[in-house]
Design an enzyme around this catalytic site. Structure first.
Site, PDB file in Angstrom:
ATOM      1  N   CYS A  69     -14.226  49.894  44.972  1.00  0.00           N
ATOM      2  CA  CYS A  69     -13.158  50.418  45.222  1.00  0.00           C
ATOM      3  C   CYS A  69     -12.082  50.751  44.110  1.00  0.00           C
ATOM      4  CB  CYS A  69     -12.348  49.214  46.067  1.00  0.00           C
ATOM      5  SG  CYS A  69     -12.995  48.854  47.476  1.00  0.00           S
ATOM      6  N   HIS A  71      -8.096  52.683  42.572  1.00  0.00           N
ATOM      7  CA  HIS A  71      -6.708  53.142  42.886  1.00  0.00           C
ATOM      8  C   HIS A  71      -6.693  54.693  42.239  1.00  0.00           C
ATOM      9  CE1 HIS A  71      -5.943  48.742  43.295  1.00  0.00           C
ATOM     10  NE2 HIS A  71      -5.415  49.342  44.441  1.00  0.00           N
ATOM     11  N   GLU A 116      -3.453  42.587  50.162  1.00  0.00           N
ATOM     12  CA  GLU A 116      -3.590  43.923  49.764  1.00  0.00           C
ATOM     13  C   GLU A 116      -2.905  44.778  51.124  1.00  0.00           C
ATOM     14  OE1 GLU A 116      -5.175  45.778  47.881  1.00  0.00           O
ATOM     15  OE2 GLU A 116      -6.734  44.649  46.822  1.00  0.00           O
ATOM     16  N   GLU A 118      -2.771  48.663  51.962  1.00  0.00           N
ATOM     17  CA  GLU A 118      -3.475  49.916  51.411  1.00  0.00           C
ATOM     18  C   GLU A 118      -3.659  50.887  52.224  1.00  0.00           C
ATOM     19  OE1 GLU A 118      -5.770  48.503  47.161  1.00  0.00           O
ATOM     20  OE2 GLU A 118      -6.921  49.014  48.943  1.00  0.00           O
TER      21      GLU A 118
END
EC number: 5.3.3.2
Length: 190
Positions: A69, A71, A116, A118
């Site tokens: 994962c 960003h 989290e 997101e």
């Protein structure tokens, strides 16, 4: 030499960019909604790469999860971010990167109270090179058949990241329903 501060993209409830913040400040008990991505990497035999998050990770240390994962940086193309993170975390070059869940969103709190929160588009890709993970990111990894992963997640969800348990029923609805994992997809994301 100045140290680089990694920024994440902050979002409103409609998914519109409202600013940026240092990554180190957004994963707290009051995590702001921000942009991320997940990627499921497959090998030539159709096995999926699952990774165990390094013990030193801030969120969900030591749990198994999808391949990787990350960003995207502000103004970074999402596909470029996926390729960048594959190289940074796994030493991996990808091919055939495909967006499979463009609207995936979730909110989850870990045992330490870190949240989290997101909007996290999900990608599928094929490994073009061997895996060479960075130990500060990945504790261990395995290539597994998706049909074996789904029942493992259904029987021991605490051992896996919440985003993986929510993504699998959306990616493999028939297998997930058979394993009893389909109900996880009905959990509200926010």
């Amino acid at each position: 030499m100045p140290q680089h501060t990694e920024l994440v993209v902050l979002l409103d409830d409609d998914g519109e960019t409202i600013g940026t913040a240092p990554k180190a400040t957004v994963h707290t008990r009051d995590t702001a909604l921000h942009l991320a991505f997940s990627c499921h990497v497959f090998d030539a035999e159709g096995r999926i790469l699952v990774t165990r998050r390094a013990i030193g990770k801030l969120t969900w240390p030591g749990v198994w999860t999808n391949s990787f994962c990350g960003h995207p940086a502000p103004d970074e193309d999402m596909l470029e971010a996926v390729h960048r993170r594959a190289e940074q975390e796994l030493g991996l070059t990808l091919e055939s990167v495909e967006l499979v869940l463009p609207d995936f969103r979730y909110r989850a709190t870990d045992a330490a109270g870190v949240v989290e929160n997101e909007i996290c588009p999900v990608f599928r890709a094929v490994a073009a090179t061997p895996v060479d993970p960075r130990p500060e990111e990945v504790g261990e990894y395995q290539w597994v058949d998706p049909e074996q992963l789904i029942p493992a997640v259904a029987h021991t969800p605490w051992a896996f990241s919440p985003w993986l348990t929510l993504q699998l029923p959306l990616l493999y609805p028939e297998h997930a329903a058979h394993a009893g994992l389909a109900d996880a997809a009905a959990v509200p994301a926010a």
